[in-house]
Write an enzyme that holds these catalytic residues in place. Structure first.
Site, PDB file in Angstrom:
ATOM      1  N   GLU A 191       2.857  -6.117   6.947  1.00 27.73           N
ATOM      2  CA  GLU A 191       2.117  -5.070   7.660  1.00 27.73           C
ATOM      3  C   GLU A 191       2.413  -5.049   9.159  1.00 27.73           C
ATOM      4  O   GLU A 191       2.367  -3.990   9.802  1.00 27.73           O
ATOM      5  CB  GLU A 191       0.602  -5.257   7.443  1.00 27.73           C
ATOM      6  CG  GLU A 191       0.119  -4.962   6.039  1.00 27.73           C
ATOM      7  CD  GLU A 191       0.140  -6.178   5.123  1.00 27.73           C
ATOM      8  OE1 GLU A 191      -0.518  -6.130   4.083  1.00 27.73           O
ATOM      9  OE2 GLU A 191       0.827  -7.173   5.471  1.00 27.73           O
ATOM     10  N   ALA A 242       0.845  -1.190   0.000  1.00 27.12           N
ATOM     11  CA  ALA A 242       0.000   0.000   0.000  1.00 27.12           C
ATOM     12  C   ALA A 242       0.880   1.240   0.000  1.00 27.12           C
ATOM     13  O   ALA A 242       2.062   1.189   0.345  1.00 27.12           O
ATOM     14  CB  ALA A 242      -0.915  -0.009   1.220  1.00 27.12           C
ATOM     15  N   GLU A 261      -1.715  -9.172  -1.717  1.00 24.73           N
ATOM     16  CA  GLU A 261      -3.167  -9.349  -1.663  1.00 24.73           C
ATOM     17  C   GLU A 261      -3.787  -9.187  -3.040  1.00 24.73           C
ATOM     18  O   GLU A 261      -4.706  -9.927  -3.408  1.00 24.73           O
ATOM     19  CB  GLU A 261      -3.763  -8.337  -0.669  1.00 24.73           C
ATOM     20  CG  GLU A 261      -3.401  -8.666   0.774  1.00 24.73           C
ATOM     21  CD  GLU A 261      -3.770  -7.568   1.753  1.00 24.73           C
ATOM     22  OE1 GLU A 261      -4.406  -7.881   2.768  1.00 24.73           O
ATOM     23  OE2 GLU A 261      -3.421  -6.396   1.504  1.00 24.73           O
ATOM     24  N   GLY A 316      -0.224  -5.097   0.246  1.00 30.52           N
ATOM     25  CA  GLY A 316      -1.345  -4.976  -0.674  1.00 30.52           C
ATOM     26  C   GLY A 316      -1.043  -5.563  -2.036  1.00 30.52           C
ATOM     27  O   GLY A 316      -1.943  -6.037  -2.731  1.00 30.52           O
TER      28      GLY A 316
END
Length: 257
Positions: A131, A65, A111, A108
């Site tokens: 994370e 992210a 993911e 992310g």
């Protein structure tokens, strides 16, 4: 035209989407996710598009992210994060999605790759959910999809330690289907997409849905869905064409009907 993506059609029936935020190692900000969700929606509506390949750069599929954007959000901003809707739209994509992964595929980015139906990785790919190092945890399906892909023990290790695994480890664990030379990753993904694009679209869509059912339902329910889908396909023009082409020893011409 999107600003954080490039979109091409290198093969008939195949769309190639490339993440393009090189200055941030393709970190996933709101704009990129919005544009990606929009492009997948266009591919969903386009009858000529039968498979999509998603990739990044040689250095990074997506490094996670956008931390700068994340730091600017307070609790209210997190609760009202528009990216949640973007992730939901990406997850709803029903056509075959193939991820071609090179370099960093973290947070992310990992993911996002796990939203794909098939993952092809270059030998230099690194998969991880780091994370925990920021005092947070995966929030876009990382805990759920990773455990289903690699099993409890390895998922726990990756999420709780924040440590990444290499492409070969990811393949052995079941996260990745094939590992290639980094320079051949996209080429291999496109080759698989080309093969899928030549199949009957309705059969491909229902087969994908049936396979995904196996992840979130019991065996009896999954078998009922499979049988129903099989029966539905029995009445299609593509089934008749497939059988006729086999008997006539020629390539079938599927129309999606």
């Amino acid at each position: 035209m999107p600003h954080t993506l490039s979109v091409d059609a290198p093969e008939q029936g195949v769309r190639l989407i490339t993440l393009q935020r090189p200055e941030a190692l393709n970190a996933l900000n709101t704009q990129l996710l919005d544009e990606l969700a929009a492009e997948l929606a266009l591919a969903e509506q386009d009858a000529e598009t039968r498979a999509v390949v998603l990739t990044g750069s040689r250095k990074a599929f997506a490094a996670g992210a956008d931390i700068k954007e994340m730091a600017e959000r307070d609790l209210v901003g997190i609760l009202e994060d528009p990216r949640v809707a973007h992730w939901q739209r990406i997850a709803a994509f029903s056509k075959p999605l193939i991820a071609a992964v090179n370099g960093f595929c973290l947070g992310g980015g990992c993911e996002l790759a796990m939203h794909a139906d098939i993952l092809i990785a270059g030998e230099d790919a690194r998969f991880g959910q780091p994370e925990i190092n920021l005092g947070i945890m995966p929030g876009a399906g990382g805990t759920q999809r990773l455990l289903r892909a690699v099993g409890k023990s390895l998922a726990m290790q990756m999420v709780l330690s924040g440590q990444a695994i290499d492409a070969r480890h990811a393949q052995r664990a079941g996260l990745v289907s094939e590992v290639t030379l980094p320079e051949l990753t996209i080429e291999r993904a496109l080759a698989i997409a080309r093969v899928i694009a030549q199949k009957a679209p309705l059969a491909v869509r229902l087969a994908k849905e049936a396979l995904l059912k196996a992840e979130d339902t019991d065996l009896a329910s999954g078998l009922r869905f499979e049988r129903h889908a099989f029966t539905v396909l029995a009445g299609t023009a593509d089934r008749a064409e497939g059988i006729r082409a086999f008997q006539e020893k020629r390539r079938p011409e599927f129309t999606g009907r």
